[in-house]
Write a protein that holds these residues in place. Structure first.
Motif, short mmCIF file in Angstrom:
data_model
loop_
_atom_site.label_atom_id
_atom_site.label_comp_id
_atom_site.label_asym_id
_atom_site.label_seq_id
_atom_site.Cartn_x
_atom_site.Cartn_y
_atom_site.Cartn_z
N LEU B 156 -7.69 25.67 -7.62
CA LEU B 156 -8.83 24.92 -8.15
C LEU B 156 -8.38 24.05 -9.32
CD1 LEU B 156 -11.57 27.73 -8.28
CD2 LEU B 156 -10.85 26.29 -6.36
N ASP B 157 -9.23 23.08 -9.66
CA ASP B 157 -8.95 22.24 -10.82
C ASP B 157 -8.94 23.11 -12.07
OD1 ASP B 157 -8.54 19.77 -12.17
OD2 ASP B 157 -10.65 19.80 -12.79
N ARG B 245 -4.59 16.74 -4.70
CA ARG B 245 -4.79 16.94 -3.26
C ARG B 245 -4.94 18.42 -2.92
NH1 ARG B 245 -1.66 12.07 -2.69
NH2 ARG B 245 0.24 13.23 -3.09
N VAL B 246 -4.24 19.28 -3.63
CA VAL B 246 -4.42 20.73 -3.42
C VAL B 246 -5.87 21.11 -3.70
CG1 VAL B 246 -3.81 23.02 -4.31
CG2 VAL B 246 -2.00 21.32 -3.92
N HIS B 251 -11.42 22.35 -1.65
CA HIS B 251 -12.87 22.07 -1.66
C HIS B 251 -13.36 21.78 -0.24
CE1 HIS B 251 -16.79 20.85 -2.93
NE2 HIS B 251 -16.65 19.73 -2.24
N ARG B 252 -12.60 20.98 0.47
CA ARG B 252 -13.03 20.60 1.82
C ARG B 252 -13.03 21.80 2.77
NH1 ARG B 252 -9.65 18.90 5.84
NH2 ARG B 252 -10.70 18.03 7.66
N SER B 277 -17.49 28.99 -5.19
CA SER B 277 -16.04 29.00 -5.35
C SER B 277 -15.36 28.34 -4.15
CB SER B 277 -15.54 30.44 -5.48
OG SER B 277 -14.15 30.48 -5.27
N ASP B 278 -14.35 27.55 -4.43
CA ASP B 278 -13.59 26.93 -3.35
C ASP B 278 -12.40 27.79 -2.90
OD1 ASP B 278 -15.24 24.73 -3.10
OD2 ASP B 278 -14.06 23.49 -4.47
N THR B 279 -12.25 28.99 -3.46
CA THR B 279 -11.14 29.86 -3.02
C THR B 279 -11.61 31.12 -2.30
OG1 THR B 279 -11.07 30.89 -5.21
CG2 THR B 279 -9.47 29.12 -4.76
#
Lengths: 369, 369
Positions: B156-157, B245-246, B251-252, B277-279
């Motif tokens: 994540l960012d 890009r990671v 996210h996508r 959460s994106d993970t």
């Protein structure tokens, strides 16, 4: 280690945990010890042993006879313990008589533990742990016995139960023939019984959650699964060979190395033959020579990694490791490399004499198939 | 990792140390942080961060909104720290307003640090760390900011410098795509400046010898060399892809998973879309169903490892991980496995709807080559 990652909370994971933990005690000659495995260095088990068995500020007794006994002492001091140090010339072993005297003088039984290094990697000295145990018993002193076995366990004879060791300490990268990354600690029944009463603040290295989750086949935090698989295989290898044969192999290989050293006209750092280590030989260079030059040439010119002299031994010794997954020909190559490096460094040794002495001994003592 | 063992005191070893340490800060958006790598679990870095920056018995402020923020708190307490806990319903994030109010009420500036978990693995909630930083600044409070990024960093960012994070904490086995076995800690200049003045007893996790030997390219104890090589390769992979890009990839992929969950008619544990959460996605099962049945069928029948609900969420959620080395088709397989397991567990979901919703989204948003 070359396997897919897995879920360490799965129903199948306890089989690995049990295979490792059930087979560890026999390596140290114990039927009663409780083993623990951490993601850490081996030296982290110094800390883990102490903070789980000695109350804050407790007094410890420790002979100092090399760099690793020195570091064991400084670790104890960093954790707030007081250490009564018995300084001994480097090259000697732990002084059983002086330990007995110190314990007899401790009428109040203030000393809570004795710290030993079984095999001083820095000097190539193996201490007689059983003699120290006997000294503690003669003094009728209740101190715990802590033994660093980082460069001895799984290579040298280690009798945790017979010697009355309370904490035996090692890592993955020596006798267990693995990559570095695991600390391994064995605790006696006395340590386990006292665990819940110890008030030292502790978290990652707290043995209580480790004990409780290990009993279910799991770990409190995410365990290093690839290294656990490697340890499982190492245990299979050690049990297949049998610890008595592992010990005999190390002795025979080490004796060949020592014959090479003597054929070169050099001396070992260990003060007496009874102290010679079967896992590492620390070799003194002649007066006026610098062992660092030998080590540097060995690495750059001959692709050979020799151990350096540590602290007060810097420049005075180089060290030849002969533990774990080694055989005659690996060591013959290493001895050739030492000889080449000595000659390159201007230290005059008879060409080929070391390898000849070692291989002659190995040939005479080989078990023929 | 598949390489010969090597001498970690050799002249060539510092090249590896520097390659790893020099490339770690960019992963957390920092040009100023000092990174440290230990053989340990990721959670051991909770302890390492605290004992190297907070004096004994110090007061900490910590919201609790899931199992991992709970464990961060209990670790601090085991080490003798006092923790002022702000309890929040599980499924929410860290409450910036309540943190600001607590800090404003601390006129004596007794609170020495704020403990956050960036991504609560237990609930699938990502907290807005920048909002907490702004709250601390509005309160003009000098507390250090500790952020657990175990399931966020390298996925994540994470903007350590922009968010003013003092200690960022992670492990090797999530965003870094490696086996477990390394703890990774980033410290701010403020923490580094205070290091020598901290009086907490510490040994293995003492950052002072690590700082001093790392500066020479070495480690104080034997480092886990195979894992360091793996981390070096992971850094190469992350830098090749580029962190922006990671982050976008995660996210996508996560958005596809969420569309599947909604197509099944199920809800996420995270209380608001802004917290998703994106993970990892924690999915609530319908009332009356037991998530443990779903997880058990997934493991036994479909070879799929789902995360379980932890503590108060046991039986109520299952968790789908989507971090690290994952792509569309790996997740399409996982979503099929979830769907099969839900059906087998008697939870009525429209067959194929989840995978269709996810793949439709991934098809629409694919970067065409």
């Amino acid at each position: 280690m070359y396997r897919a990652q897995e879920d360490h909370r799965s129903a199948s994971f306890p089989a690995l945990t049990r295979s490792v933990l059930d087979r560890l005690p026999a390596i140290v000659g114990s039927t009663t010890a409780t083993p623990f495995v951490f993601a850490s260095s081996g030296s982290a088990m110094w800390e883990t042993a102490l903070i789980n068995s000695v109350q804050p500020g407790g007094l410890l007794l420790a002979p100092r006879y090399g760099q690793f006994s020195h570091l064991f002492i400084t670790t104890a001091e960093k954790l707030g313990y007081r250490v009564q140090v018995l300084d001994v010339p480097w090259g000697e072993g732990a002084p059983a008589d002086a330990i007995e005297a110190a314990l007899r003088g401790d009428h109040a039984h203030e000393i809570q533990g004795v710290l030993l290094v079984h095999n001083e990697t820095a000097t190539g000295v193996t201490t007689d742990v059983g003699a120290v145990r006997a000294a503690i018993d003669r003094a009728s002193h209740p101190a715990l016995l802590f033994v660093d076995g980082v460069s001895s366990i799984a290579s040298l004879d280690f009798q945790m139960d017979a010697w009355g060791v309370d904490c035996a300490i090692t890592g993955s990268q020596k006798g267990f023939m693995m990559p570095a990354g695991l600390g391994i600690l064995y605790c006696s029944g006395r340590v386990m019984a006292g665990l819940d009463g110890i008030t030292m603040p502790r978290a990652y290295f707290d043995l209580r959650p480790m004990r409780d989750t290990n009993a279910q086949g799991y770990y409190p935090a995410t365990p290093p699964t690839t290294l656990l698989w490697a340890l499982d295989e190492a245990l299979t290898m050690l049990h297949e060979e049998g610890m008595s044969r592992v010990v005999a192999r190390h002795h025979r290989l080490a004796e060949g190395v020592r014959r090479a050293v003597h054929a070169w006209g050099l001396r070992l750092c260990a003060a007496h033959p009874s102290l010679y280590s079967d896992t590492v030989s620390a070799v003194l260079v002649p007066d006026g020579a610098d062992a660092r030059t030998v080590i540097d040439i060995a690495a750059r010119q001959w692709n050979l990694a020799l151990g350096s002299g540590l602290a007060q031994l810097a420049g005075k010794v180089f060290r030849i490791g002969h533990m774990g997954d080694v055989n005659e020909l690996m060591l013959a190559g290493a001895l050739s490399g030492v000889e080449l490096s000595l000659l390159d460094a201007g230290i005059d040794v008879p060409v080929g004499a070391g390898v000849a002495a070692a291989t002659t001994y190995w040939r005479e003592t080989a078990v023929r198939t």
